[in-house]
Design a protein around this motif. Structure first.
Motif, PDB file in Angstrom:
ATOM      1  N   LEU A  53       0.832  -1.209   0.000  1.00 20.42           N
ATOM      2  CA  LEU A  53       0.000   0.000   0.000  1.00 20.42           C
ATOM      3  C   LEU A  53       0.868   1.262   0.000  1.00 20.42           C
ATOM      4  N   GLU A  54       1.993   1.184   0.717  1.00 20.66           N
ATOM      5  CA  GLU A  54       2.902   2.332   0.779  1.00 20.66           C
ATOM      6  C   GLU A  54       3.555   2.584  -0.583  1.00 20.66           C
ATOM      7  N   LEU A  55       4.003   1.506  -1.223  1.00 22.65           N
ATOM      8  CA  LEU A  55       4.660   1.653  -2.529  1.00 22.65           C
ATOM      9  C   LEU A  55       3.701   2.193  -3.584  1.00 22.65           C
ATOM     10  N   LEU A  56       2.440   1.790  -3.490  1.00 21.51           N
ATOM     11  CA  LEU A  56       1.449   2.224  -4.486  1.00 21.51           C
ATOM     12  C   LEU A  56       0.777   3.533  -4.093  1.00 21.51           C
ATOM     13  N   ASN A  57       1.163   4.044  -2.902  1.00 26.13           N
ATOM     14  CA  ASN A  57       0.625   5.329  -2.432  1.00 26.13           C
ATOM     15  C   ASN A  57      -0.908   5.322  -2.454  1.00 26.13           C
TER      16      ASN A  57
END
Length: 901
Positions: free
Chosen positions: A18-22
C-alpha cells in the motif's frame, strides 16, 4: 511512489504494498489521482497486435509453388481458348485460397477472445466510497472488493481475506479452488502457489477479500499470455511442408523438361509457334491439376469423419498432422481424468476399505478384500460417511441424466460416497437436523456442524485436514460402536501412504455434547473428539484412457502429462494409466520450479525422458513444447484454459476442450474435443494416419499419368512425329479421372494395424524411393502403350482422331486398373477386399460411361477431336491396362517376400 512492472508483489508485506502504491485501504485513490495514473499507465485492456489486412491475408494463400503451376495452366488454357478448362482450373485454385483464408483468419481470433475474457465491471473504493466501475478504468493502486461469483478484474495483491477461494483452473490448471491468504511469500514461489495474489479473469468461488491493483492490461499474467500467443510460431504442418517441397521440385522438373523439349524441337527445325504449342501440351500434361482438389477433399472427408467421433477440426491440414504426431502433451484434469473428485479409499477402525465407481454418479459399492461391506456391519465406517454427509455444504443434482455437484468438488465426492452406501442426504438431514455451524477457516483447517439426534441428544461432526483433526482426538470408534484408545502415529502413517498415492485425504471426527447446547465455537472442538476415519479422494482417470494411452505407445507415440496440479497427484495418475511405470518415483516428475532453473538446452535434454510435468506456469508449457520440437518431435498439445493458449498455438496441432475449454483456447486450437476425452485424440490420430495414407495413394496414382503424358509429348518431338494426344485431351484425362477415380481413394478404409506403425519422421519425403520407382515404371508403361497403339492404329489405316482416341483411352483405362493397385500400396487388392470401397466402384462405373461418351458421342467427338473405335481396339486397351495391374501386383508380392526374408 515506486511502480516497476517487474516488482514481485507477492514477496512484499501488504502494508508495504500500500505504501509503494501510495494508496489507502479505507479511501483508495482519489478520482484525480486515478485519472492521472490512467494517463500514465494506460487503460486496463489487453492491447491486440495489429492484424494483417484481410486482402493481404487472402493473397498470401496463392503463395505456393503448386498454385503457381496451376495459375500457369490457367493462362495456358486461356491462351488455347479452352475457356471451360481454364475456368475449372482457376476455380480449384480459388476454392483452395478461400478455404485457407477462412482457416487462417479464424486462427487469428484467439487474441480477440482473450481480450473479451477481461471482466466488464469491478467493485472499487475511490474517495472513500464503494463504486461500480468499468474494469478498463482500473489503475495501479485501486482498491478492489471481491465477493463470491466475481471475476477478478486485474492482478491484485490481497490485503484482507475472509475465507477466499478462487477457481484458477482456466489459468493455472489447478483442479480445485485455491485457498487464499495475505502473508508474503518467497521470491521463488511458482505462479500456481502465489496464494496472496488474485489474477485477472479468475473466478471467486467462496468468501470475500479486498486487494489492491498491482498490474493492468498487458502487464497482468493474462496479458503476458496474450504476448506469448503473439510470439508463438505458427508452424507449417508436416503435410504442407512436404507438399511445398514436392511442388517446388515438380515445378523445376516440368520447367526443365519443357526447356529441353523446346530446345530439341528448335534444333530439329520445328517452327517456333509449333514448339511453343508442344511445350504448352507438355506442361499441361505434367501438371497434376487434381492434386489441390484431392488434398482439400481428402482432408475435408477426414474432418467429417472426426466430427462424428467428437473431434471438430478448425484447420484442414490438422487432420494429417494428427497422423504425424510423435508426442501428445496432455492436460490431466478433465482430459485424462473425469474432472469429478471421487473417494477411492477409506480408513476406519484401523482397516482400509475400497470404493468402486467413478465420478459423481452414485453407483458403486464399498469393499474390503473384494467383499462388499454393509454399514450395519461397521459402525465406525457408518459414522465416517455420515459425518462427511452432514458436515457438508455441497449439493448432488442431476441434469438431463447427468450427475453434477453444486459446491466444492471434495464435498461433492463425500455426498456421492454416502449415496453409494444408501445414505440419503435429505433423509439424514431430517433425522439429524443442523443447529449450528463453524465454517471452514484456513487458520483452523476444519469445518464443524452441530446436530440434534432422534433421542434429543446433540452431536458435533467435524471434518478437515488430517493434522488438524488428529490433534483434537484422543479416542476412536470401532466397528461395534465402542470407544477405543488409538495410536495417532499409525493414522499419520496411513494418511501419508494415501497422500503418496496421489489421494487428497480428509479426516472425520465427532463429539457428543449436552442436549441443551444450541451453538458451537472453536473451544467446543479443541479436544476430546472421537476419531471416525479418513477418506482419500482423487480425480480418477477416465476408464477409456488406459487403452488409449497403451494404443498410442504401441503406435510409437509418447504421451506426456503437463498439469498445474501437485506433483504427487500427477505422478499417481500417470502411474495408473501407464504414462510412467508403477515403480516411478518423484524423479519421474519435473516441476515448474525446476523448469525455471534450467536453460533451454538443459530442458531440451530433460524432456526426452521426463513424461510428467507438474505445477507448471503458461511460460513453462510453451518452453516444454519448444524443447520437444527442438528434438524434431511433432507435438499434439491439449489444453482448456487461458494459460494453455500460447502452447496450443506453438504446438504442431493444438487441441482444445469443447466442454471445459475457454474461448481463448478454442480459438487458438486446431482441433476441439467435444467430449474432452483423451481417447478421442487416439481416434483422431488413427484417422489422421488414414487420411495421410489416402493422400499418398492419390499422389502415387496420379503422377504416372502426368509423367506418361509428358513422356509422350517429349517422345513425339524427339522422334519428329505428330502428338499422340492433344492438350485439350490431356486436360480431359487429368480432370475427369482425378474427380471420378482418384478422389474415390479419399473414401478408402483405414488399413489394418495402422496404429502399430511408428510415427512418420518430419523430414521424411512425401514419396519413398520404392514409390518413385513404381510411379516411373507405370508412367513409362502408359507412355509406351499409348505411343504403340497410336502408331499401330495409324499403320492399320485409321485416321488421326481415332488413333488419338486409342491413346487417350489407354491413359484412362490404365489409370482405372492402376487405381485398384493403389487401394493399398503394400497389400494385394484382393486382401484389402474388392467391395470395401463402394464409392471407388461407383466412380469406375461413371468413368466408363463418361469415356464411352467421349469416344462415341458426336458432340464430344467435335469438342475433343475424338472418334469411335472398334471392339478389337477395346481389346488392345483393356489388355494393356490389365497388364499394368498384374505388373504392380507382382511387384507388391516380391516386396513382401523381400521383407519376410
Amino acid at each position: 511512489m515506486i511502480l516497476h512492472t517487474n516488482t514481485t508483489w507477492f514477496t512484499i508485506p501488504q502494508e508495504k504494498v500500500l505504501e509503494l502504491l501510495n494508496t489507502s485501504l479505507q479511501y483508495g485513490l482519489t478520482h484525480e489521482e486515478a485519472q492521472k495514473r490512467i494517463q500514465e499507465f494506460g487503460k486496463n485492456v489487453v492491447i491486440q497486435k495489429k492484424a494483417v489486412h484481410p486482402f493481404i491475408l487472402f493473397l498470401q494463400q496463392f503463395n505456393q509453388p503448386l498454385v503457381y503451376m496451376l495459375l500457369g495452366a490457367v493462362v495456358i488454357t486461356a491462351f488455347l481458348k479452352e475457356w471451360s478448362d481454364s475456368i475449372v482450373i482457376f476455380g480449384v485454385v480459388l476454392v483452395n485460397a478461400i478455404i485457407g483464408y477462412v482457416q487462417e483468419s479464424k486462427a487469428l481470433q484467439a487474441i480477440a477472445s482473450l481480450a473479451k475474457s477481461m471482466v466488464s465491471t469491478a467493485n472499487v473504493i475511490r474517495n472513500g466510497e464503494p463504486q461500480l466501475l468499468p474494469a478498463e478504468e482500473l489503475t495501479l493502486g485501486d482498491i478492489v472488493v471481491l465477493r463470491a461469483g466475481d471475476r477478478v478484474p486485474a492482478d491484485l495483491r490481497l490485503i484482507q481475506v475472509r475465507e477466499l477461494q478462487v477457481d484458477e483452473s482456466a489459468f493455472t490448471g489447478e483442479s480445485i479452488p485455491v485457498q487464499k491468504q495475505t502473508a508474503p511469500l518467497p521470491a521463488q514461489t511458482v505462479l500456481a502457489e502465489r496464494t496472496n495474489m488474485a489474477y485477472s479473469s479468475t473466478l471467486v468461488t467462496y468468501g470475500a477479500a479486498t486487494g489492491t491493483v498491482v498490474a493492468i492490461g498487458n502487464q497482468t499474467e493474462v496479458g503476458k499470455i496474450n504476448q506469448l500467443i503473439a510470439s508463438a510460431d505458427i508452424l507449417a504442418t508436416p503435410l504442407t511442408k512436404k507438399i511445398t517441397k514436392f511442388s517446388t521440385t515438380l515445378l523445376y522438373v516440368i520447367l526443365g523438361l519443357s526447356l529441353v523439349t523446346f530446345a530439341v524441337g528448335i534444333l530439329r527445325g520445328y517452327a517456333f509457334i509449333d514448339m511453343f504449342m508442344a511445350v504448352v501440351a507438355l506442361a499441361v500434361g505434367a501438371i497434376p491439376e487434381g492434386l489441390p482438389a484431392a488434398l482439400t477433399i481428402t482432408l475435408a472427408i477426414g474432418v467429417a469423419k472426426l466430427a462424428k467421433k467428437n473431434a471438430i477440426i478448425r484447420k484442414l491440414p490438422a487432420v494429417e498432422t494428427l497422423g504425424s504426431t510423435s508426442v501428445i502433451c496432455s492436460d490431466k484434469t478433465g482430459t485424462l481424468t473425469e474432472n469429478q473428485m471421487t473417494v477411492e479409499k477409506i480408513f476406519a477402525d484401523e482397516q482400509f476399505f475400497e470404493v468402486t465407481g467413478v465420478g459423481y454418479e452414485p453407483k458403486g459399492e464399498i469393499t474390503s478384500n473384494k467383499k462388499m461391506i454393509h454399514l450395519k456391519e461397521n459402525l465406525a465406517l457408518h459414522e465416517c460417511l455420515l459425518c462427511g454427509l452432514l458436515c457438508n455444504e455441497a449439493k448432488l443434482v442431476t441434469e438431463d441424466g447427468v450427475w453434477k455437484i453444486e459446491g466444492d468438488p471434495t464435498e461433492g465426492a463425500m455426498l456421492t460416497l454416502a449415496e453409494k452406501a444408501e445414505l440419503s442426504k435429505t433423509q439424514m438431514q431430517s433425522l439429524y437436523p443442523r443447529i449450528d455451524t463453524i465454517p471452514f477457516e484456513s487458520e483452523y483447517q476444519y469445518m464443524a456442524t452441530l446436530h440434534q439426534q432422534a433421542d434429543g441428544s446433540k452431536i458435533i461432526y467435524l471434518k478437515g485436514s488430517v493434522e488438524s483433526i488428529l490433534a483434537r482426538c484422543q479416542q476412536r470408534l470401532d466397528n461395534k460402536g465402542d470407544i477405543k484408545n488409538f495410536d495417532t502415529q499409525l493414522y499419520h502413517q496411513k494418511a501419508n501412504a494415501m497422500a503418496n498415492n496421489g489421494l487428497r485425504v480428509l479426516a472425520f471426527a465427532m463429539k457428543k455434547v449436552h442436549q441443551n447446547q444450541e451453538s458451537i465455537n472453536h473451544e467446543d472442538v479443541a479436544k476430546d473428539l472421537i476419531f471416525l476415519g479418513m477418506q482419500g479422494m482423487i480425480d480418477p482417470p477416465r476408464p477409456e484412457t488406459y487403452e488409449a494411452v497403451a494404443t498410442c505407445q504401441k503406435a510409437g507415440i509418447t504421451v506426456k502429462m503437463i498439469t498445474g496440479d501437485h506433483a504427487l497427484t500427477a505422478l499417481a495418475i500417470a502411474q495408473k494409466i501407464g504414462i510412467v511405470t508403477p515403480s516411478a518415483d518423484k524423479e519421474a516428475v519435473l516441476t515448474g520450479k525446476e523448469i525455471s532453473q534450467l536453460s533451454d538446452k538443459e530442458l531440451e535434454n530433460k524432456v526426452k525422458y521426463i513424461n510428467v510435468f507438474a505445477r507448471v506456469a503458461p511460460s513453462d508449457k510453451l518452453r516444454i513444447v519448444k524443447a520437444l520440437q527442438a528434438n524434431d518431435a511433432v507435438i499434439s498439445m491439449t489444453g482448456d484454459g487461458v494459460n494453455d493458449a500460447p502452447s496450443l498455438r506453438q504446438a504442431n496441432i493444438g487441441i482444445a476442450m469443447g466442454i471445459t475449454g475457454t474461448d481463448v483456447a478454442k480459438e487458438t486450437a486446431d482441433m476441439i474435443l467435444t467430449d474432452d476425452n483423451f481417447a478421442t485424440i487416439k481416434t483422431a490420430v488413427e484417422e489422421g494416419r488414414g487420411v495421410y495414407d489416402n493422400l499418398i495413394k492419390f499422389i502415387t496414382w496420379t503422377l504416372p499419368t502426368n509423367l506418361g503424358e509428358g513422356f509422350v509429348i517429349m517422345a513425339a518431338i524427339i522422334l519428329g512425329v505428330a502428338l499422340p494426344i492433344l492438350p485439350i485431351q490431356i486436360l480431359w484425362i487429368n480432370m475427369t479421372t482425378a474427380i471420378l477415380l482418384g478422389l474415390m481413394l479419399a473414401f478408402e478404409p483405414k488399413e489394418k494395424k495402422i496404429m502399430q506403425r511408428k510415427p512418420r519422421k518430419p523430414n521424411e519425403p512425401i514419396l519413398s524411393k520404392q514409390l518413385i520407382v513404381k510411379i516411373v515404371v507405370v508412367g513409362i508403361f502408359l507412355c509406351v502403350s499409348s505411343f504403340w497403339l497410336y502408331h499401330h492404329a495409324l499403320q492399320d489405316g485409321v485416321n488421326e482422331d481415332t488413333a488419338r482416341t486409342l491413346a487417350v483411352n489407354i491413359f484412362v483405362f490404365g489409370e482405372m486398373f492402376y487405381l485398384f493397385n493403389c487401394r493399398s500400396l503394400k497389400d494385394s487388392v484382393f486382401k484389402v477386399g474388392f467391395f470395401s470401397n463402394r464409392f471407388l466402384l461407383l466412380g469406375v462405373i461413371l468413368m466408363i460411361f463418361l469415356q464411352l461418351a467421349f469416344t462415341y458421342l458426336p458432340i464430344m467427338n467435335q469438342i475433343f477431336h475424338s472418334a469411335p473405335i472398334s471392339l478389337v481396339h477395346w481389346g488392345h486397351i483393356i489388355g494393356a491396362s490389365f497388364l499394368i495391374f498384374i505388373i504392380v501386383e507382382i511387384e507388391k508380392m516380391l516386396e513382401i517376400d523381400r521383407k519376410v526374408k
